[in-house]
Design an enzyme around this catalytic site. Structure first.
Site, PDB file in Angstrom:
ATOM      1  CE  LYS B 127      -3.433  -2.736   0.103  1.00  0.00           C
ATOM      2  NZ  LYS B 127      -4.068  -3.062  -1.160  1.00  0.00           N
ATOM      3  CD  GLU B 215      -4.148   6.573   3.502  1.00  0.00           C
ATOM      4  OE1 GLU B 215      -3.554   6.317   2.458  1.00  0.00           O
ATOM      5  OE2 GLU B 215      -5.272   6.123   3.774  1.00  0.00           O
ATOM      6  CG  HIS B 250     -14.646  -2.569   7.332  1.00  0.00           C
ATOM      7  ND1 HIS B 250     -14.648  -1.189   7.220  1.00  0.00           N
ATOM      8  CD2 HIS B 250     -14.394  -2.833   8.640  1.00  0.00           C
ATOM      9  CE1 HIS B 250     -14.401  -0.662   8.405  1.00  0.00           C
ATOM     10  NE2 HIS B 250     -14.252  -1.623   9.280  1.00  0.00           N
ATOM     11  NE  ARG B 307      -9.758  -8.757  -5.659  1.00  0.00           N
ATOM     12  CZ  ARG B 307     -10.749  -7.993  -5.258  1.00  0.00           C
ATOM     13  NH1 ARG B 307     -11.820  -7.876  -6.001  1.00  0.00           N
ATOM     14  NH2 ARG B 307     -10.694  -7.329  -4.121  1.00  0.00           N
TER      15      ARG B 307
END
Lengths: 163, 517
Positions: B127, B215, B250, B307
């Site tokens: 990430k 973040e 989530h 994907r």
């Protein structure tokens, strides 16, 4: 004939029907302690039930459970066999809320536990779930151990609650 | 013999192994049939009667038990492919789809990998690398900082300093992250240290890499993603957005395209950013760039899924592009047969995910027999599923039973069509979220297009309650019981009674077009 059913809110329904050449007529119907006046009729159409308001229900029985789809909603009603009171035998039994694997048994037999205390950690479909004590009590019996695969509704622990 | 659509392809193939199961395996096998490709299903022992195994031209048993020995066993899958004359492997989503080592192994074995290059999977899987690459490519990222300190104490100090610059609330995320692991929200400066340590511990345990970055937390934001297609000749186009804000735990529950808040201008901007993101990692195939869009309409790169996505059908509905077919074309080495200007958004599409779960008990997964299964039909309705009547829902695999997709001329018509389709969906014998979905799509806030990632928590914070049965319902059940309906229609706990032929080894239909090792 009289039959007793339990709905999703543990409400008891008793329905008395008499059969005639045209199908069934409702003699009496009650929900809990309340008597209900019934002005709808129902008759069997193959594998469906046609109600007098013109709606159709699709039904299916699995074990003691009647599953029914009507007006776009699905319900489950449990048939209560005469002489059996399902609310009695579940007293003090903690059951698996979902099928899965027991990850951890956090108590031992004979242990005193407090309400809200985590007793068992289980997992299914990538999700962990804690089984907690609903009341203060004594662990009377442990009916599962770490690594066991259990079905939904399987009794995991017998807890002697407060009177 | 090369298939006509594959004429001139650099890497032609005619036999595809589908390294997946359930709904997505069925979806891919259908594309194979339409393209004239032979399909091979690989399956665990407990999937031997599953729909995708029945649908495939050939089916081969995966030895072993548990996911690691079966669907995640890349070595066994490649060896099956080589022994059975397979040319290409499609990984679907989940399982091996984002394992770059598997992608490499497939290529090294001389097989065609229906997916992006391994290096693109790696760049987006890390990430922090992804963040850096995106910034360099001019793609807006979420305000935040990467922490580059190897000494744990210095790292904690650096995190603390950075948190002062970024402001609250903020998220501490694992560099190797995913699936919500190694992620901590911080709403007070005093909590930064503890949260950083916890995130590091969790990431270390889950990924063997404890490095983190921070973040700013964008509250009440929307999750909007852009579908892209990239060929082997550096052509990249985008196919507009999907709004995936409605989530529980989530996990997405409902998706729609287009998003009710994305204007043509914003679509062009986000689309261009997604195309740049794909170009920055030399992407090939179908991919999805996820963004968080704030209430002010600014968008920030979240991550790229390398994907096919679960929710790909809604893009197929509004663009008319078959994404799985495109995956095969690109994997064969054919150039895109469309330019950006050929893509337009037609009408509105909504997908809901039908799960075997109990919304009334905190969305806990449920199991049982699909004693009755009648999927909706009619105009603008598509059902992608891997199950049929009589199947067992077991705790071994994902609880998603089906995806119900509708397409209509505009959003209101799509909502009405979804309501109609959901009311036609009969699933008896297993608890599902269908009734909850009915309430969800009829919620005034949803109808008004006011969705955010907090939507379910906000409106069903104290849980969802199912409707009590009406008098009609109880009467219908009483008449069914009294008329002895169950004697004809009782379904035993085992599905075998429904279709004895399915298990009869002497049944000649079983061997048609199939090969059993």
């Amino acid at each position: 004939m009289q039959n007793e059913f339990q709905d999703c809110n543990s409400e008891k329904w008793v329905v008395t029907l008499s059969s005639s050449a045209h199908g069934f007529t409702v003699e009496a119907m009650s929900r809990g302690a309340e008597n209900i006046a019934v002005d709808v009729r129902a008759e069997r159409k193959g594998s469906k039930i046609l109600l007098s308001d013109g709606t159709m229900a699709t039904l299916c029985k699995v074990g003691d459970d009647w599953w029914i789809h009507h007006s776009g909603r699905t319900h489950k009603l449990q048939l209560i066999e005469p002489g059996l009171d399902s609310s009695e035998d579940s007293e003090g039994s903690l059951v698996a809320p979902m099928p899965g694997t027991i990850l951890d048994v956090m108590v031992t037999r004979g242990e005193q536990v407090a309400a809200g205390q985590a007793l068992i950690l289980m997992e299914a479909m990538k999700m962990e779930h804690k089984v907690v004590a609903p009341t203060d009590g004594l662990i009377e019996a442990l009916l599962c151990s770490q690594g066991d695969r259990v079905e939904q509704g399987a009794v995991l622990i017998e807890l002697s609650g407060k009177e | 013999m090369v298939l006509d659509w594959m004429e001139g392809a650099e890497r032609p193939f005619s036999k595809v192994l589908v390294a997946n199961r359930g709904e997505i395996a069925c979806r891919i096998i259908r594309a194979c049939k339409e393209l004239g490709l032979n399909s091979v299903a690989v399956h665990a022992e407990d999937d031997k009667d599953s729909l995708f195994v029945e649908m495939a031209d050939e089916s081969i048993l995966l030895e072993g038990t548990g996911l690691a020995q079966t669907y995640l066993n890349g070595e066994q899958i490649i060896s099956i492919a080589l022994k059975n004359g397979v040319h290409a492997i499609h990984p679907g989503f989940g399982f091996l789809s984002e394992r770059s080592d598997f992608a490499n192994a497939v290529n090294s074995a001389g097989l065609v990998w229906v997916g992006p290059p391994a290096q693109a999977i790696d760049s987006m899987g890390d990430k922090m690398t992804a963040r850096r690459l995106m910034r360099q490519a001019g793609v807006p990222v979420i305000p935040g900082e990467e922490i580059n300190e190897s000494d744990p104490e210095k790292e904690l100090a650096a995190i603390h300093e950075a948190s002062q610059r970024i402001g609250l609330p903020l998220m501490i995320k694992a560099r190797a992250g995913g699936g919500g692991k190694g992620m901590r929200m911080v709403s007070e400066f005093s909590g930064v240290r503890g949260a950083a340590q916890a995130a590091r511990r969790e990431a270390e345990a889950a990924f063997g890499d404890g490095r983190v970055y921070i973040e700013k937390m964008l509250t009440s934001s929307r999750h909007i993603e852009i579908q892209i297609l990239a060929d082997s000749f550096s052509n990249v186009i985008h196919l507009g957005e999907r709004e995936c804000s409605v989530q529980r735990r989530h996990q997405k529950v409902l998706e729609e395209a287009p998003s009710p808040v994305v204007s043509e201008g914003l679509r062009a901007q986000m689309g261009a950013a997604a195309v740049n993101a794909a170009k920055a990692v030399f992407y090939e195939g179908a991919g999805t760039v996820e963004f968080l869009v704030t209430t002010h309409g600014t968008f920030h790169f979240l991550e790229m899924n390398t994907r096919i996505q679960v929710e790909h059908p809604i893009t197929e509905c509004v663009t008319g592009v078959d994404l799985v077919v495109e995956q095969f074309r690109i994997a064969a080495g054919l150039p895109l047969n469309r330019e950006q200007t050929d893509i337009s958004i037609n009408g509105h599409s909504i997908e809901v995910r039908i799960y075997a779960e109990s919304p009334a008990s905190g969305f806990l997964p449920a199991t049982g027999t699909l004693a009755r299964w009648q999927a909706p039909e009619g105009p603008g309705v598509r059902v992608d599923t891997g199950v049929r009547q009589g199947d067992e829902v077991t705790p071994s695999y994902d609880p998603m039973l089906a995806k119900l997709i509708v397409h209509a001329s505009d959003r209101n018509a799509a909502i009405r069509r979804m309501r109609r389709a959901l009311s036609e969906f009969v699933i008896l014998g297993t608890v599902t979220n269908v009734d909850f979905l009915q309430d969800l799509i009829q919620h005034p806030s949803f109808k008004a297009g006011r969705t955010s990632t907090d939507f379910i928590a906000e409106h069903w914070g104290n849980g969802w309650t199912e409707q009590a049965p009406s008098i009609d319902v109880v009467l219908a059940v009483a008449v069914a019981e009294a008329s002895g309906m169950q004697r004809n229609k009782t379904v035993s706990a085992s599905s075998e009674s429904l279709d004895p032929l399915r298990h009869d080894p002497s049944n000649p239909f079983l061997s048609i077009g199939k090969r059993f090792p």
